[in-house]
Write a protein that holds these residues in place. Structure first.
Motif, PDB file in Angstrom:
ATOM      1  N   SER A   1     -15.082 -34.980  -4.871  1.00 56.26           N
ATOM      2  CA  SER A   1     -14.028 -35.584  -5.687  1.00 56.26           C
ATOM      3  C   SER A   1     -14.562 -36.013  -7.053  1.00 56.26           C
ATOM      4  CB  SER A   1     -13.431 -36.784  -4.945  1.00 56.26           C
ATOM      5  OG  SER A   1     -12.495 -37.448  -5.735  1.00 56.26           O
ATOM      6  N   CYS A   2     -15.744 -36.581  -7.070  1.00 53.48           N
ATOM      7  CA  CYS A   2     -16.346 -37.013  -8.335  1.00 53.48           C
ATOM      8  C   CYS A   2     -16.600 -35.824  -9.252  1.00 53.48           C
ATOM      9  CB  CYS A   2     -17.645 -37.773  -8.075  1.00 53.48           C
ATOM     10  SG  CYS A   2     -17.393 -39.406  -7.346  1.00 53.48           S
ATOM     11  N   ILE A   3     -17.088 -34.733  -8.697  1.00 50.24           N
ATOM     12  CA  ILE A   3     -17.317 -33.529  -9.503  1.00 50.24           C
ATOM     13  C   ILE A   3     -15.993 -33.022 -10.074  1.00 50.24           C
ATOM     14  CG2 ILE A   3     -17.959 -31.075  -9.364  1.00 50.24           C
ATOM     15  CD1 ILE A   3     -20.380 -32.876  -9.581  1.00 50.24           C
ATOM     16  N   ASP A   4     -14.939 -33.048  -9.246  1.00 51.19           N
ATOM     17  CA  ASP A   4     -13.613 -32.628  -9.722  1.00 51.19           C
ATOM     18  C   ASP A   4     -13.148 -33.468 -10.906  1.00 51.19           C
ATOM     19  OD1 ASP A   4     -13.233 -30.548  -7.956  1.00 51.19           O
ATOM     20  OD2 ASP A   4     -12.042 -31.718  -6.538  1.00 51.19           O
ATOM     21  N   ASN A   5     -13.519 -34.748 -10.897  1.00 54.41           N
ATOM     22  CA  ASN A   5     -13.083 -35.668 -11.946  1.00 54.41           C
ATOM     23  C   ASN A   5     -14.098 -35.825 -13.068  1.00 54.41           C
ATOM     24  OD1 ASN A   5     -10.570 -36.329 -10.735  1.00 54.41           O
ATOM     25  ND2 ASN A   5     -11.675 -37.577  -9.255  1.00 54.41           N
ATOM     26  N   GLY A   6     -15.149 -35.030 -13.042  1.00 52.90           N
ATOM     27  CA  GLY A   6     -16.109 -35.012 -14.134  1.00 52.90           C
ATOM     28  C   GLY A   6     -17.181 -36.083 -14.085  1.00 52.90           C
ATOM     29  N   SER A   7     -17.367 -36.726 -12.945  1.00 53.93           N
ATOM     30  CA  SER A   7     -18.371 -37.776 -12.852  1.00 53.93           C
ATOM     31  C   SER A   7     -19.575 -37.302 -12.046  1.00 53.93           C
ATOM     32  CB  SER A   7     -17.765 -39.031 -12.211  1.00 53.93           C
ATOM     33  OG  SER A   7     -18.738 -40.044 -12.135  1.00 53.93           O
ATOM     34  N   THR A   8     -20.463 -36.602 -12.716  1.00 50.00           N
ATOM     35  CA  THR A   8     -21.662 -36.089 -12.064  1.00 50.00           C
ATOM     36  C   THR A   8     -22.549 -37.230 -11.572  1.00 50.00           C
ATOM     37  OG1 THR A   8     -21.587 -34.152 -13.497  1.00 50.00           O
ATOM     38  CG2 THR A   8     -23.657 -34.572 -12.369  1.00 50.00           C
ATOM     39  N   TYR A   9     -22.632 -38.304 -12.348  1.00 47.29           N
ATOM     40  CA  TYR A   9     -23.468 -39.436 -11.963  1.00 47.29           C
ATOM     41  C   TYR A   9     -23.032 -40.008 -10.615  1.00 47.29           C
ATOM     42  CZ  TYR A   9     -25.514 -44.074 -11.841  1.00 47.29           C
ATOM     43  OH  TYR A   9     -26.191 -45.205 -11.437  1.00 47.29           O
ATOM     44  N   ARG A  10     -21.743 -40.236 -10.437  1.00 43.12           N
ATOM     45  CA  ARG A  10     -21.249 -40.804  -9.178  1.00 43.12           C
ATOM     46  C   ARG A  10     -21.449 -39.830  -8.028  1.00 43.12           C
ATOM     47  NH1 ARG A  10     -15.627 -43.402  -9.365  1.00 43.12           N
ATOM     48  NH2 ARG A  10     -16.316 -43.891  -7.254  1.00 43.12           N
ATOM     49  N   ALA A  11     -21.321 -38.538  -8.280  1.00 46.01           N
ATOM     50  CA  ALA A  11     -21.566 -37.531  -7.239  1.00 46.01           C
ATOM     51  C   ALA A  11     -23.034 -37.588  -6.813  1.00 46.01           C
ATOM     52  CB  ALA A  11     -21.210 -36.143  -7.751  1.00 46.01           C
ATOM     53  N   GLU A  12     -23.926 -37.713  -7.787  1.00 44.75           N
ATOM     54  CA  GLU A  12     -25.354 -37.806  -7.474  1.00 44.75           C
ATOM     55  C   GLU A  12     -25.661 -39.060  -6.666  1.00 44.75           C
ATOM     56  OE1 GLU A  12     -27.369 -37.536 -11.224  1.00 44.75           O
ATOM     57  OE2 GLU A  12     -27.060 -35.364 -11.351  1.00 44.75           O
ATOM     58  N   GLN A  13     -25.005 -40.153  -6.975  1.00 39.64           N
ATOM     59  CA  GLN A  13     -25.221 -41.395  -6.224  1.00 39.64           C
ATOM     60  C   GLN A  13     -24.796 -41.234  -4.770  1.00 39.64           C
ATOM     61  OE1 GLN A  13     -26.987 -44.046  -7.458  1.00 39.64           O
ATOM     62  NE2 GLN A  13     -27.239 -42.514  -9.060  1.00 39.64           N
ATOM     63  N   ALA A  14     -23.679 -40.559  -4.533  1.00 34.89           N
ATOM     64  CA  ALA A  14     -23.222 -40.314  -3.161  1.00 34.89           C
ATOM     65  C   ALA A  14     -24.230 -39.446  -2.414  1.00 34.89           C
ATOM     66  CB  ALA A  14     -21.838 -39.661  -3.163  1.00 34.89           C
ATOM     67  N   LEU A  15     -24.763 -38.425  -3.091  1.00 32.12           N
ATOM     68  CA  LEU A  15     -25.748 -37.554  -2.456  1.00 32.12           C
ATOM     69  C   LEU A  15     -27.062 -38.292  -2.180  1.00 32.12           C
ATOM     70  CD1 LEU A  15     -25.223 -34.177  -4.338  1.00 32.12           C
ATOM     71  CD2 LEU A  15     -24.456 -34.797  -2.042  1.00 32.12           C
ATOM     72  N   LYS A  16     -27.468 -39.164  -3.086  1.00 37.35           N
ATOM     73  CA  LYS A  16     -28.684 -39.952  -2.861  1.00 37.35           C
ATOM     74  C   LYS A  16     -28.520 -40.861  -1.644  1.00 37.35           C
ATOM     75  CE  LYS A  16     -30.372 -39.916  -7.578  1.00 37.35           C
ATOM     76  NZ  LYS A  16     -30.610 -40.691  -8.808  1.00 37.35           N
ATOM     77  N   THR A  17     -27.321 -41.404  -1.480  1.00 33.99           N
ATOM     78  CA  THR A  17     -27.045 -42.231  -0.306  1.00 33.99           C
ATOM     79  C   THR A  17     -27.101 -41.384   0.962  1.00 33.99           C
ATOM     80  OG1 THR A  17     -25.677 -43.737  -1.611  1.00 33.99           O
ATOM     81  CG2 THR A  17     -25.349 -43.772   0.782  1.00 33.99           C
ATOM     82  N   MET A  18     -26.552 -40.187   0.897  1.00 32.81           N
ATOM     83  CA  MET A  18     -26.619 -39.281   2.051  1.00 32.81           C
ATOM     84  C   MET A  18     -28.066 -38.985   2.418  1.00 32.81           C
ATOM     85  SD  MET A  18     -23.706 -36.376   1.476  1.00 32.81           S
ATOM     86  CE  MET A  18     -24.003 -35.622   3.076  1.00 32.81           C
ATOM     87  N   ALA A  19     -28.872 -38.643   1.416  1.00 30.29           N
ATOM     88  CA  ALA A  19     -30.276 -38.313   1.671  1.00 30.29           C
ATOM     89  C   ALA A  19     -31.004 -39.504   2.287  1.00 30.29           C
ATOM     90  CB  ALA A  19     -30.962 -37.874   0.375  1.00 30.29           C
ATOM     91  N   ARG A  20     -30.745 -40.698   1.766  1.00 35.82           N
ATOM     92  CA  ARG A  20     -31.374 -41.905   2.304  1.00 35.82           C
ATOM     93  C   ARG A  20     -30.941 -42.138   3.756  1.00 35.82           C
ATOM     94  NH1 ARG A  20     -30.498 -44.856  -1.766  1.00 35.82           N
ATOM     95  NH2 ARG A  20     -28.464 -45.625  -1.158  1.00 35.82           N
ATOM     96  N   ASN A  21     -29.665 -41.921   4.051  1.00 37.96           N
ATOM     97  CA  ASN A  21     -29.185 -42.069   5.430  1.00 37.96           C
ATOM     98  C   ASN A  21     -29.896 -41.092   6.361  1.00 37.96           C
ATOM     99  OD1 ASN A  21     -27.358 -44.047   4.682  1.00 37.96           O
ATOM    100  ND2 ASN A  21     -25.611 -42.659   4.593  1.00 37.96           N
ATOM    101  N   TYR A  22     -30.012 -39.836   5.932  1.00 41.08           N
ATOM    102  CA  TYR A  22     -30.700 -38.847   6.765  1.00 41.08           C
ATOM    103  C   TYR A  22     -32.172 -39.201   6.941  1.00 41.08           C
ATOM    104  CZ  TYR A  22     -26.682 -35.674   6.785  1.00 41.08           C
ATOM    105  OH  TYR A  22     -25.452 -35.104   6.995  1.00 41.08           O
ATOM    106  N   ARG A  23     -32.815 -39.698   5.887  1.00 46.51           N
ATOM    107  CA  ARG A  23     -34.214 -40.097   5.976  1.00 46.51           C
ATOM    108  C   ARG A  23     -34.366 -41.244   6.982  1.00 46.51           C
ATOM    109  NH1 ARG A  23     -35.370 -39.806   1.082  1.00 46.51           N
ATOM    110  NH2 ARG A  23     -34.462 -41.760   0.381  1.00 46.51           N
ATOM    111  N   ASN A  24     -33.469 -42.216   6.922  1.00 48.04           N
ATOM    112  CA  ASN A  24     -33.520 -43.349   7.852  1.00 48.04           C
ATOM    113  C   ASN A  24     -33.294 -42.918   9.299  1.00 48.04           C
ATOM    114  OD1 ASN A  24     -34.003 -45.102   5.752  1.00 48.04           O
ATOM    115  ND2 ASN A  24     -31.875 -45.748   5.555  1.00 48.04           N
ATOM    116  N   GLU A  25     -32.537 -41.843   9.490  1.00 45.05           N
ATOM    117  CA  GLU A  25     -32.275 -41.314  10.829  1.00 45.05           C
ATOM    118  C   GLU A  25     -33.374 -40.370  11.302  1.00 45.05           C
ATOM    119  OE1 GLU A  25     -28.531 -39.387  10.289  1.00 45.05           O
ATOM    120  OE2 GLU A  25     -27.456 -41.285  10.011  1.00 45.05           O
ATOM    121  N   GLY A  26     -34.288 -40.010  10.410  1.00 45.08           N
ATOM    122  CA  GLY A  26     -35.352 -39.074  10.769  1.00 45.08           C
ATOM    123  C   GLY A  26     -34.910 -37.625  10.776  1.00 45.08           C
ATOM    124  N   ASN A  27     -33.838 -37.309  10.057  1.00 45.95           N
ATOM    125  CA  ASN A  27     -33.321 -35.944  10.007  1.00 45.95           C
ATOM    126  C   ASN A  27     -33.809 -35.280   8.713  1.00 45.95           C
ATOM    127  OD1 ASN A  27     -31.837 -33.596   9.913  1.00 45.95           O
ATOM    128  ND2 ASN A  27     -29.977 -34.533  10.722  1.00 45.95           N
TER     129      ASN A  27
END
Length: 69
Positions: free
Chosen positions: A32-58
């Motif tokens: 949704s952020c990419i659709d609305n032109g907010s690359t920064y917010r999209a990157e923040q969501a992805l960084k949160t995803m990566a951190r969640n996966y790291r915390n889960e050991g995935n």
């Protein structure tokens, strides 16, 4: 990173069984952020995803998400 990259990642995560609802919400937010032109917010969501996966050991899912960053 564009919308098709995010959709491909979402599809891969789903097929691999690595997409619980809270992670799906984050990647949908990134799309949704990419659709609305907010690359920064999209990157923040992805960084949160990566951190969640790291915390889960995935590490496979974490690497897949980080590749788009």
């Amino acid at each position: 990173m564009d919308k098709s990259d995010l959709k491909a990642l979402k599809n891969w995560l789903d097929r691999a069984g690595y997409l619980p609802r809270y992670q799906e919400d984050l990647i949908d937010e990134a799309i949704s952020c990419i659709d609305n032109g907010s690359t920064y917010r999209a990157e923040q969501a992805l960084k949160t995803m990566a951190r969640n996966y790291r915390n889960e050991g995935n590490s496979d899912a974490e690497r897949a998400v980080e590749r788009l960053l």
